[in-house]
Each structure stands twice: as C-alpha cells, then as structure tokens.
Design an enzyme around this catalytic site. Structure first.
Site, PDB file in Angstrom:
ATOM      1  N   GLU A 111      12.338  -6.235   5.900  1.00  0.00           N
ATOM      2  CA  GLU A 111      12.516  -6.387   7.232  1.00  0.00           C
ATOM      3  C   GLU A 111      13.850  -5.818   7.732  1.00  0.00           C
ATOM      4  O   GLU A 111      13.968  -5.456   8.895  1.00  0.00           O
ATOM      5  CB  GLU A 111      11.985  -7.584   7.744  1.00  0.00           C
ATOM      6  CG  GLU A 111      11.390  -7.637   8.860  1.00  0.00           C
ATOM      7  CD  GLU A 111      10.648  -8.782   9.410  1.00  0.00           C
ATOM      8  OE1 GLU A 111       9.370  -8.935   9.048  1.00  0.00           O
ATOM      9  OE2 GLU A 111      11.238  -9.862   9.764  1.00  0.00           O
ATOM     10  N   HIS A 169       1.426  -7.993 -18.500  1.00  0.00           N
ATOM     11  CA  HIS A 169       0.187  -7.569 -19.040  1.00  0.00           C
ATOM     12  C   HIS A 169      -0.412  -6.900 -17.868  1.00  0.00           C
ATOM     13  O   HIS A 169      -1.855  -6.938 -17.932  1.00  0.00           O
ATOM     14  CB  HIS A 169      -0.470  -8.863 -19.545  1.00  0.00           C
ATOM     15  CG  HIS A 169       0.294  -9.284 -20.775  1.00  0.00           C
ATOM     16  ND1 HIS A 169      -0.264  -9.250 -21.934  1.00  0.00           N
ATOM     17  CD2 HIS A 169       1.342 -10.101 -20.737  1.00  0.00           C
ATOM     18  CE1 HIS A 169       0.885  -9.839 -22.820  1.00  0.00           C
ATOM     19  NE2 HIS A 169       1.760 -10.428 -22.117  1.00  0.00           N
ATOM     20  N   LYS A 205       0.830  -5.473  16.370  1.00  0.00           N
ATOM     21  CA  LYS A 205       0.740  -6.566  17.179  1.00  0.00           C
ATOM     22  C   LYS A 205       0.072  -6.299  18.396  1.00  0.00           C
ATOM     23  O   LYS A 205      -1.000  -6.483  18.828  1.00  0.00           O
ATOM     24  CB  LYS A 205       1.933  -7.504  17.586  1.00  0.00           C
ATOM     25  CG  LYS A 205       2.497  -8.313  16.472  1.00  0.00           C
ATOM     26  CD  LYS A 205       3.702  -9.316  16.959  1.00  0.00           C
ATOM     27  CE  LYS A 205       4.369  -9.923  15.925  1.00  0.00           C
ATOM     28  NZ  LYS A 205       5.654 -10.462  16.526  1.00  0.00           N
TER      29      LYS A 205
HETATM   30  O1  PA5 Z   1      12.268 -12.371  10.584  1.00  0.00           O
HETATM   31  C1  PA5 Z   1      11.642 -12.427  11.456  1.00  0.00           C
HETATM   32  O2  PA5 Z   1      12.028 -12.415  12.620  1.00  0.00           O
HETATM   33  C2  PA5 Z   1       9.908 -12.283  11.713  1.00  0.00           C
HETATM   34  O3  PA5 Z   1       9.502 -12.331  10.229  1.00  0.00           O
HETATM   35  C3  PA5 Z   1       9.435 -13.693  12.252  1.00  0.00           C
HETATM   36  O4  PA5 Z   1      10.089 -14.854  11.416  1.00  0.00           O
HETATM   37  C4  PA5 Z   1       8.132 -13.875  12.171  1.00  0.00           C
HETATM   38  O5  PA5 Z   1       7.577 -12.821  12.765  1.00  0.00           O
HETATM   39  C5  PA5 Z   1       7.696 -15.226  12.925  1.00  0.00           C
HETATM   40  O6  PA5 Z   1       7.990 -15.085  14.092  1.00  0.00           O
HETATM   41  P1  PA5 Z   1       8.235 -16.409  15.073  1.00  0.00           P
HETATM   42  O7  PA5 Z   1       9.125 -17.322  14.285  1.00  0.00           O
HETATM   43  O8  PA5 Z   1       8.674 -16.146  16.493  1.00  0.00           O
HETATM   44  O9  PA5 Z   1       6.718 -16.776  15.165  1.00  0.00           O
END
Ligand code: PA5
Length: 445
Positions: free
Chosen positions: A287, A308, A422
């Site tokens: 990310e 394996h 989303k």
């Molecule tokens: O690193 C990030 O910002 C995302 O992976 C969030 O942690 C994830 O989308 C969850 O978001 P939230 O904590 O707003 O529910």
C-alpha cells in the site's frame, strides 16, 4: 546495546556490482534524511516515527485497566477491523502465542478477529461462537466508516446489547477511532463506550504501536511494554544517517534488486507463527509503494511448507524474484528427534538432533539452491521470537518502508488506489449518492 536485527546480504552482492550498490546506499541515506526532516511528500503522516519514544504511561495504564476489567469475566474478545486496523495486532498475537492456543485452556479471554472480510458464513459462525461465551468487543476503524468492520460491528453490537442490556454494553465495547470524525466516533460518544484516539498523523498500516495494535495485543496477554521497548531501541538505531543503519541497508538492497528487474519480493519465514507478520508486511509495503505504475510486488511464503507447492516456481520459473528471509536464531522451545530401535523410517541419522537444526539446514540449503537458480536472497536475522524483538522488527520494517518509498519516488503515506473498489461496491449495493455510478456499472455487466 544488544543487536536485534542483522541484515545478511551475502547472496545478493553477486547481482549488484559494488559501485552500484554504494550508489543505492547513498540514495537510501538521502531518503532517510528527507524522511526524518519531515519535508518529504506525505509528511503530515509521520506521527509513527517517534511513537515508541512518545508512548505515555497514561495510555499503557488505560490499556491495562481494560485488560484487568475483562480478565474477570470475559471469555471471548472480538476484535473488529480491517487492513491496518487489524493486521498488526494479528501478526504480533500469532507470532507470540502458543500455536494451539485456541484449543488449550485459556488463562484470559480468547481473541478472535472479524470485520476483515464480508463472508456471510464467517459472520454466522461468529454468532454461533458468541452464543457459547461471555463476549466483549474492540472495534477499530480510523475513518469510522469502513464497510467491512461496520457490518461486523452492527452484528456484534446487537448481540451484546440484546444479551447484556444497555449499561453492561458500555463495559463490553471499546472503540478505537478518530478523535472527532466518522460514525464510530459518534456512536462511541453517544452510547458511552470507552474509546481511544488514533492520532491524525498516523495512517492505518503504520498504527500497530498505537492503541490499534496495543490494546488487542495486551488483551492476548502479551507484554506491550516490552514490545514498545524493542520498537524504541529500533527508533534509535534507525535514526542514524549511515550505511550501518539496518533500515538503510534493507531499503538500498531491495531498490537495487528492483533496478535489476527483480520486481517481486518474497518474504520468507521458517516458522508458521510468522505467517501474519508477512500479511502485515505485505500491506505495509504494497500500500505504501504500489503507486504511479511502479513498486516491488510484496508476496510471501511459509517454508518449508510452501517449498512443496511454490518451490518449483521459485527455483526455476521466471527470474523476477528475490527473497527476504526472516531468520530466527534461537527457538523458544527445545525438542530433539528421538532414536528408534527399528529405524524403519531411516531417520536415525537425525536422532538426538534438535528439530531446529533440521529447519536451519533446510533454510541454508534453500537459500543456496535458490541463489544457484538465480534468486538473490537477503536475510534479516533476529535472536528469538519475543515481544521486544517483535517491536524492533515492526518498527524496522516501518522505517525501511518510508525510506524505500522515498527512494522509489512515491508518496508512501497515502492510499488513493484503495478507494476504487469501494466506489464500485457502494454503487452496486445502491448506497444513496452512488445512483449514477451504479447505472454506469450495470450497463457494463
Ligand atoms: O493503511 C490504511 O490506511 C488502510 O489499510 C486502513 O487501515 C484500512 O482501509 C482500514 O481503514 P479504517 O481504519 O479507516 O477502517
């Protein structure tokens, strides 16, 4: 100071000429300076850098109070969250708990996770489980609006409310979210749940050392002060602006390999307890770096299990891989292979040897075989699996990720790409406000 992380690059240097590698080290040191100066892109999300040194005794105290309170009568804690609001806690709890803890008598509440998927079967089975235990819940969402945890929370909240009533529900639900924004903050304040704040300047995947990770980890019976002490040690080590800094070394090595066409990094472990560390690491790097059509693809394998299944490809498939092996020097438990009078299985040559000796030889043999097959591998060595070393390892990866993203030339602290799915999901579910998008999508089906 004892050394917690050693980077061993023996098998990489053949792929990168020394003078080129020196250039990557220089770039990594420059990237570190930029990161620590707070002048780089995304610098409003650098709150994690000084988190270990800034953790207050008051926060630790509040976390311990909840653990003590729930220790009395809670048998099951449902931790609700997704992505950065789940993976750090899951990684540490798995790494430091008994492999069969869910099947053994428990000293404290058992921990399960929800809200990290939208599987109807998973949630229905969670309801089955909740009916058999005294339940509490920690719901975690920075935005307070993420759909997956919101669905799970609605179900768990209704279960708790129906079973225990309004007053007792306040004791059984803890929310971890933004200080003022989002539906979860609103619910926590209006319903009177105990709550913790996720600081504005810390993104989800860098939040494991905030209450997001610390409360679930403490509830699992793990010493969070040791975890923070390890992270603090690493905060200091990785602030040094030279090539001895392990975060500089790792960031330089992986970018050097990327420049040679090694576009996939496999994080390798030899202990199944580290499976979720890999999942956390995949999110952290994927990310942070997967942007502007560039970035190393982070993947993971659990060895020797996956030798394996994936071993053939790694040894002999397309040569776009490198491996980063998490190597644990000493195990926490001791077990040797017994002698057998009949030796029908021919294993007596191993009798008296520690199981870990076999594991270590598998690790060494695999590293050499993969090297011969054209897969460079570097090794991150840690002395043993404990809370202190896990804290150090988590912080090490976070710092290396920030440096690495800056070398790559991306903003490692945003994640705009996560929004695309989303938007489509909301449109397809007829969420108010997404009518036009829904119509356009349905025409494509
Ligand atoms: O690193 C990030 O910002 C995302 O992976 C969030 O942690 C994830 O989308 C969850 O978001 P939230 O904590 O707003 O529910």
């Amino acid at each position: 100071m004892k050394k917690v992380i050693t980077i061993i690059e023996r098998s990489v240097t053949g792929f990168i000429p020394d003078n080129e590698y020196a250039g990557w080290q220089k770039k990594a040191i420059e990237a570190l300076k930029l990161l620590d100066s707070g002048q780089g892109v995304g610098s409003d999300f650098l709150g994690w850098i000084n988190l270990p040194s800034g953790t207050s005794a008051e926060l630790i105290g509040r976390i311990k109070d909840i653990c003590k309170d729930w220790q009395k009568d809670i048998e099951l804690v449902v931790i609700i969250g997704i992505g950065g609001s789940y993976l750090g806690a899951k990684a540490v709890i798995e790494a430091l708990s008994h492999s069969f803890s869910s099947l053994l008598p428990a000293a404290g509440p058992q921990i399960v996770f929800a809200g990290q998927n939208i599987s109807e079967d998973y949630l229905a089975e969670l309801e089955d489980l909740m009916k058999t235990r005294s339940v509490a819940c920690v719901v975690i969402s920075k935005s307070g609006t993420t759909t997956e945890p919101a669905i799970a929370f609605r179900l768990v909240k209704q279960h708790i409310l129906k079973r225990y009533g309004k007053e007792e529900t306040k004791r059984r639900i803890v929310a971890i979210t933004d200080k003022s924004r989002g539906a979860l903050r609103h619910m926590a304040d209006s319903q009177g749940y105990r709550s913790f704040i996720i600081p504005d300047n810390i993104g989800g995947r860098f939040s494991v050392l905030t209450p997001v990770g610390l409360l679930p980890i403490a509830l699992a019976g793990i010493d969070i002060e040791d975890l923070i002490a390890g992270a603090l040690y690493m905060e200091r080590i990785t602030a040094t602006k030279d090539a001895d800094n392990p975060a500089v070394q790792y960031a330089a090595l992986r970018n050097a390999l990327y420049s040679k066409g090694k576009k996939i990094e496999l994080l390798v472990n030899y202990h199944p307890k580290l499976h979720y560390l890999t999942e956390w690491w995949k999110q952290l790097f994927g990310e942070s770096e997967g942007k502007d059509h560039k970035g190393i693809f982070p993947a993971g394998v659990d060895f020797t299990t996956d030798l394996h299944s994936m071993g053939q490809y790694i040894q002999d498939g397309e040569r776009h891989l490198f491996e980063t092996v998490i190597s644990i020097v000493s195990t926490n438990r001791s077990l040797t292979i017994p002698k057998d009078q009949e030796d029908a299985d021919g294993l007596n040559y191993l009798a008296g040897k520690h199981i870990d000796q076999c594991n270590k030889m598998a690790e060494l043999g695999t590293c050499l075989a993969h090297l011969d097959g054209g897969v460079p591998n570097l090794r991150i060595e840690i002395p043993s699996l404990n809370a202190y070393n896990m804290g150090a390892l988590l912080y090490f990866f976070e710092k290396a990720c920030g440096i690495s993203g800056y070398i790559l030339g991306v903003n490692p602290f945003d994640q705009e790409g996560v929004e695309a799915y989303k938007k489509n999901m909301f449109a397809l579910l007829d969420k108010p406000g997404f009518e036009i998008e829904g119509e356009l999508l349905r025409k494509r089906l």
